[in-house]
Scaffold this motif. Structure first.
Motif, PDB file in Angstrom:
ATOM      1  N   LEU B 170       0.817  -1.216   0.000  1.00 30.33           N
ATOM      2  CA  LEU B 170       0.000   0.000   0.000  1.00 30.33           C
ATOM      3  C   LEU B 170       0.852   1.267   0.000  1.00 30.33           C
ATOM      4  O   LEU B 170       0.329   2.371  -0.150  1.00 30.33           O
ATOM      5  CB  LEU B 170      -0.937   0.012   1.216  1.00 30.33           C
ATOM      6  N   GLY B 171       2.161   1.129   0.199  1.00 31.68           N
ATOM      7  CA  GLY B 171       3.040   2.295   0.146  1.00 31.68           C
ATOM      8  C   GLY B 171       2.932   3.228   1.331  1.00 31.68           C
ATOM      9  O   GLY B 171       3.209   4.432   1.219  1.00 31.68           O
ATOM     10  N   VAL B 172       2.543   2.695   2.483  1.00 31.13           N
ATOM     11  CA  VAL B 172       2.421   3.528   3.684  1.00 31.13           C
ATOM     12  C   VAL B 172       3.786   3.608   4.386  1.00 31.13           C
ATOM     13  O   VAL B 172       4.429   2.582   4.607  1.00 31.13           O
ATOM     14  CB  VAL B 172       1.380   2.924   4.662  1.00 31.13           C
ATOM     15  N   ALA B 173       4.223   4.812   4.717  1.00 29.77           N
ATOM     16  CA  ALA B 173       5.482   4.977   5.457  1.00 29.77           C
ATOM     17  C   ALA B 173       5.217   4.838   6.950  1.00 29.77           C
ATOM     18  O   ALA B 173       4.287   5.454   7.481  1.00 29.77           O
ATOM     19  CB  ALA B 173       6.087   6.344   5.153  1.00 29.77           C
ATOM     20  N   GLU B 174       6.012   4.038   7.611  1.00 31.09           N
ATOM     21  CA  GLU B 174       5.874   3.814   9.063  1.00 31.09           C
ATOM     22  C   GLU B 174       4.430   3.578   9.488  1.00 31.09           C
ATOM     23  O   GLU B 174       3.835   4.385  10.218  1.00 31.09           O
ATOM     24  CB  GLU B 174       6.449   5.007   9.841  1.00 31.09           C
ATOM     25  N   PRO B 175       3.854   2.491   9.065  1.00 27.88           N
ATOM     26  CA  PRO B 175       2.445   2.223   9.381  1.00 27.88           C
ATOM     27  C   PRO B 175       2.195   2.126  10.886  1.00 27.88           C
ATOM     28  O   PRO B 175       3.046   1.656  11.638  1.00 27.88           O
ATOM     29  CB  PRO B 175       2.201   0.848   8.723  1.00 27.88           C
ATOM     30  N   VAL B 176       1.023   2.591  11.286  1.00 29.67           N
ATOM     31  CA  VAL B 176       0.620   2.539  12.693  1.00 29.67           C
ATOM     32  C   VAL B 176      -0.272   1.322  12.906  1.00 29.67           C
ATOM     33  O   VAL B 176      -1.217   1.093  12.151  1.00 29.67           O
ATOM     34  CB  VAL B 176      -0.136   3.820  13.092  1.00 29.67           C
ATOM     35  N   VAL B 177       0.038   0.554  13.954  1.00 30.03           N
ATOM     36  CA  VAL B 177      -0.701  -0.672  14.260  1.00 30.03           C
ATOM     37  C   VAL B 177      -1.674  -0.421  15.405  1.00 30.03           C
ATOM     38  O   VAL B 177      -1.337   0.230  16.390  1.00 30.03           O
ATOM     39  CB  VAL B 177       0.270  -1.802  14.686  1.00 30.03           C
ATOM     40  N   GLY B 178      -2.883  -0.947  15.273  1.00 32.28           N
ATOM     41  CA  GLY B 178      -3.837  -0.960  16.377  1.00 32.28           C
ATOM     42  C   GLY B 178      -4.276  -2.384  16.653  1.00 32.28           C
ATOM     43  O   GLY B 178      -4.432  -3.182  15.728  1.00 32.28           O
ATOM     44  N   LEU B 179      -4.440  -2.715  17.940  1.00 36.84           N
ATOM     45  CA  LEU B 179      -4.899  -4.053  18.322  1.00 36.84           C
ATOM     46  C   LEU B 179      -6.409  -4.024  18.497  1.00 36.84           C
ATOM     47  O   LEU B 179      -6.928  -3.233  19.299  1.00 36.84           O
ATOM     48  CB  LEU B 179      -4.230  -4.480  19.639  1.00 36.84           C
ATOM     49  N   LEU B 180      -7.118  -4.881  17.777  1.00 35.53           N
ATOM     50  CA  LEU B 180      -8.579  -4.903  17.895  1.00 35.53           C
ATOM     51  C   LEU B 180      -8.967  -5.464  19.254  1.00 35.53           C
ATOM     52  O   LEU B 180      -8.581  -6.581  19.614  1.00 35.53           O
ATOM     53  CB  LEU B 180      -9.177  -5.748  16.765  1.00 35.53           C
ATOM     54  N   SER B 181      -9.723  -4.687  20.015  1.00 32.62           N
ATOM     55  CA  SER B 181     -10.112  -5.136  21.346  1.00 32.62           C
ATOM     56  C   SER B 181     -11.430  -4.471  21.743  1.00 32.62           C
ATOM     57  O   SER B 181     -12.110  -3.876  20.905  1.00 32.62           O
ATOM     58  CB  SER B 181      -9.009  -4.806  22.362  1.00 32.62           C
ATOM     59  N   ILE B 182     -11.801  -4.609  23.005  1.00 34.23           N
ATOM     60  CA  ILE B 182     -13.035  -3.999  23.498  1.00 34.23           C
ATOM     61  C   ILE B 182     -12.633  -2.939  24.509  1.00 34.23           C
ATOM     62  O   ILE B 182     -12.074  -3.229  25.546  1.00 34.23           O
ATOM     63  CB  ILE B 182     -13.983  -5.051  24.085  1.00 34.23           C
ATOM     64  N   GLY B 183     -12.894  -1.691  24.167  1.00 28.72           N
ATOM     65  CA  GLY B 183     -12.433  -0.585  24.996  1.00 28.72           C
ATOM     66  C   GLY B 183     -11.074  -0.129  24.528  1.00 28.72           C
ATOM     67  O   GLY B 183     -10.195  -0.944  24.262  1.00 28.72           O
ATOM     68  N   SER B 184     -10.906   1.171  24.379  1.00 34.88           N
ATOM     69  CA  SER B 184      -9.647   1.697  23.864  1.00 34.88           C
ATOM     70  C   SER B 184      -8.588   1.812  24.950  1.00 34.88           C
ATOM     71  O   SER B 184      -7.402   1.936  24.668  1.00 34.88           O
ATOM     72  CB  SER B 184      -9.888   3.070  23.229  1.00 34.88           C
ATOM     73  N   GLU B 185      -8.986   1.749  26.214  1.00 38.30           N
ATOM     74  CA  GLU B 185      -8.034   1.915  27.307  1.00 38.30           C
ATOM     75  C   GLU B 185      -7.120   0.697  27.413  1.00 38.30           C
ATOM     76  O   GLU B 185      -7.549  -0.428  27.167  1.00 38.30           O
ATOM     77  CB  GLU B 185      -8.781   2.111  28.634  1.00 38.30           C
ATOM     78  N   PRO B 186      -5.862   0.934  27.822  1.00 39.24           N
ATOM     79  CA  PRO B 186      -4.957  -0.205  28.039  1.00 39.24           C
ATOM     80  C   PRO B 186      -5.567  -1.146  29.081  1.00 39.24           C
ATOM     81  O   PRO B 186      -6.230  -0.705  30.016  1.00 39.24           O
ATOM     82  CB  PRO B 186      -3.683   0.454  28.589  1.00 39.24           C
ATOM     83  N   GLY B 187      -5.346  -2.430  28.904  1.00 33.30           N
ATOM     84  CA  GLY B 187      -5.839  -3.396  29.880  1.00 33.30           C
ATOM     85  C   GLY B 187      -7.209  -3.942  29.561  1.00 33.30           C
ATOM     86  O   GLY B 187      -7.669  -4.884  30.199  1.00 33.30           O
ATOM     87  N   LYS B 188      -7.878  -3.367  28.542  1.00 37.93           N
ATOM     88  CA  LYS B 188      -9.195  -3.907  28.167  1.00 37.93           C
ATOM     89  C   LYS B 188      -9.022  -5.025  27.139  1.00 37.93           C
ATOM     90  O   LYS B 188      -8.120  -4.982  26.313  1.00 37.93           O
ATOM     91  CB  LYS B 188     -10.078  -2.800  27.604  1.00 37.93           C
ATOM     92  N   GLY B 189      -9.905  -5.990  27.181  1.00 37.61           N
ATOM     93  CA  GLY B 189      -9.859  -7.074  26.198  1.00 37.61           C
ATOM     94  C   GLY B 189      -9.992  -8.425  26.849  1.00 37.61           C
ATOM     95  O   GLY B 189     -10.147  -8.528  28.061  1.00 37.61           O
ATOM     96  N   ASN B 190      -9.939  -9.470  26.025  1.00 35.09           N
ATOM     97  CA  ASN B 190      -9.896 -10.821  26.589  1.00 35.09           C
ATOM     98  C   ASN B 190      -8.440 -11.158  26.914  1.00 35.09           C
ATOM     99  O   ASN B 190      -7.534 -10.348  26.704  1.00 35.09           O
ATOM    100  CB  ASN B 190     -10.554 -11.845  25.657  1.00 35.09           C
ATOM    101  N   ARG B 191      -8.213 -12.342  27.462  1.00 37.00           N
ATOM    102  CA  ARG B 191      -6.852 -12.714  27.885  1.00 37.00           C
ATOM    103  C   ARG B 191      -5.862 -12.595  26.732  1.00 37.00           C
ATOM    104  O   ARG B 191      -4.754 -12.066  26.891  1.00 37.00           O
ATOM    105  CB  ARG B 191      -6.837 -14.158  28.414  1.00 37.00           C
TER     106      ARG B 191
END
Lengths: 315, 315
Positions: B170-191
């Motif tokens: 796709l030609g993106v420079a330094e792509p940013v990664v996001g982890l799919l989870s529930i709630g944007s706050e750190p510590g949210k999600g399943n195990r």
């Protein structure tokens, strides 16, 4: 607890705080005839009520603490002085017919479970949301975010809770359950889904088998059951995808924006008034964290209706 | 293996069989200049080619067996005589530049991994799909269905594969990664998500943190990483929700159907031409099982382009 008991609203929950929750309570009371008790910092709440001349219309119960939106677990609730914890206590004691909160789902679930208790034989509670389908009906998505790491046995129970909700709230006769998975063929899915499918086949309910991501809004089944992690992601993905698709239509300039907004509202978190937390000994409705006044009001109406029917709240 | 080597097409894979795959190969060859070798039951394939007068244009390699669409694992591939297995062998031996199959994702993944091998240090392969965002760009969703029960370490590797894809395809420079989870706050999600978030924070890549279901099409990040179970459900939920939202617009009679169809095509499985199976020693593109000729042709183009760039296929 009588049908005249008020709905207890956690007025400090949600992204927008008392400005929106109090306005929502006023709307619920004046436009829908739902009696509401506000719980939170009494001074702030009375100041908001005064803006609507509603100081003598809506009761306030003081709670000095606020559960932060980032709170996942029961830690900050230990004092019992948060608006959420005090609200749960009011309902437990019978002074409220049901609880509505736009607070952190994790915090509402853990506090409500602790204060209100799980109904007999229920392993974990689950959030049920009714999504509009293209066929004009609705499909219950359960669990939409209460239990993020369930066992297969819990997923099978969620299906039973979802069936009860579809029967008693949506009026569906003999609801058909589908298990959200990857691939419609038996045996497809992750470990959790594969084992849950075996258990669902043993239940005395109509089990369609696996359904896939594209079935959620297609009206394929009446109840789509999944774990709370997947369910919450799907719920929010539906919201975001509707927004994206309609934005593309708007950008193409091929439809009037105001008419597009009407379509968007069908899928708005406010439309279904919140998610019902099923499997407890009392009615709890979790409104979207971003809820504005109208959505809070709608959640109060749903909570009042659910508490009257007592539907779907016990397995 | 040179850039002139043909794309190998598993002509028996997919819901619609050789009628659509052969038509797709003819389109790929004539309209896009992609050389294609068909693999499958030679008699059937030659009969289809004859309908387009393409018998001398497109090579056929005979394979007597067909992997059923319900096949998940390597069981039925043991003979090595299926069109999928023979196709993988052609690519492994260098007679083909890349493999395209619209067969069962599980079967393609297990067969390709066995025949082509994982690239050095890759624990499990992952499917990458580029989804159009409302901001006009694209977001890579990975894993869209290759590995349904990954470990947190595997999820972190998927992010690295996704970054390479975003950079080189796709030609993106330094792509940013996001982890799919529930709630944007750190510590949210399943195990799984909570542990994966800890590992992702240690990688030498730009990590946004958690993203939610509504972020997938919002352009919030360049790469959305998740497990293959959740990713496949999200991918299909996007397809189904776009369909549902546009059906509502059509039913409201507020936009011309042909213009709505244009918007729908942006999200059609055919638009992105299939999912790239990353982490192997050769290029593999898995087309949607429901692919018609034009989608097959597009998948052949993507496979040709990927095999030329060799992008994202090695970690």
């Amino acid at each position: 607890m009588t049908t005249a008991a008020p709905v207890v609203l956690d007025a400090m929950g949600g992204d927008h705080g008392p400005a929106e929750t109090v306005a929502g309570a006023v709307q619920a009371c004046r436009e829908h005839g739902v009696p509401v008790t506000l719980v939170g910092r009494a001074g702030e709440l009375r100041a908001e009520l005064a803006r609507y001349g509603a100081t003598h219309e809506i009761a306030v119960t003081h709670a000095p603490d606020v559960v932060p939106m980032a709170e996942r677990g029961p830690g900050a609730l230990a004092t019992g002085k948060s608006s959420l914890a005090v609200g749960c206590e009011l309902v437990r004691g019978g002074a409220g017919a049901a609880l509505v909160s736009a607070g952190s789902t994790g915090a509402v679930v853990s506090c409500a479970v602790r204060a209100l208790g799980r109904a007999p034989r229920v392993l974990r509670p689950a959030l049920a949301v009714a999504l509009p389908t293209v066929t004009g009906g609705a499909t219950v998505l359960i669990d939409a975010g209460a239990t993020s790491d369930p066992t297969p046995e819990m997923v099978a129970q969620f299906a039973v809770l979802g069936v009860t909700y579809a029967e008693e709230v949506l009026g569906v006769a003999e609801p058909v359950v589908g298990l959200l998975s990857i691939g419609s063929e038996p045996g497809k899915g992750n470990r959790l889904a594969r084992r849950a499918a075996e258990l669902l086949a043993l239940l005395p309910h109509r089990f369609h088998g696996n359904v896939e991501g594209h079935d959620v809004l297609a009206g394929t089944v009446d109840v789509v059951v999944t774990d709370g992690f997947t369910g919450n992601i799907v719920l929010k993905n539906v919201e975001g995808t509707v927004r994206a698709a309609l934005a593309q239509v708007a950008a193409a300039g091929i439809a009037p924006p105001d008419r597009l907004a009407e379509v968007a509202r069908r899928y708005d978190p406010g439309t279904h008034g919140g998610a019902a937390l099923l499997g407890l000994n009392a009615t709890v409705v979790v409104a979207h964290g971003s809820s504005r006044a109208a959505t809070i009001a709608r959640a109060c109406v749903v909570a009042r209706d659910l508490s009257k029917s007592r539907a779907g709240l016990r397995s």
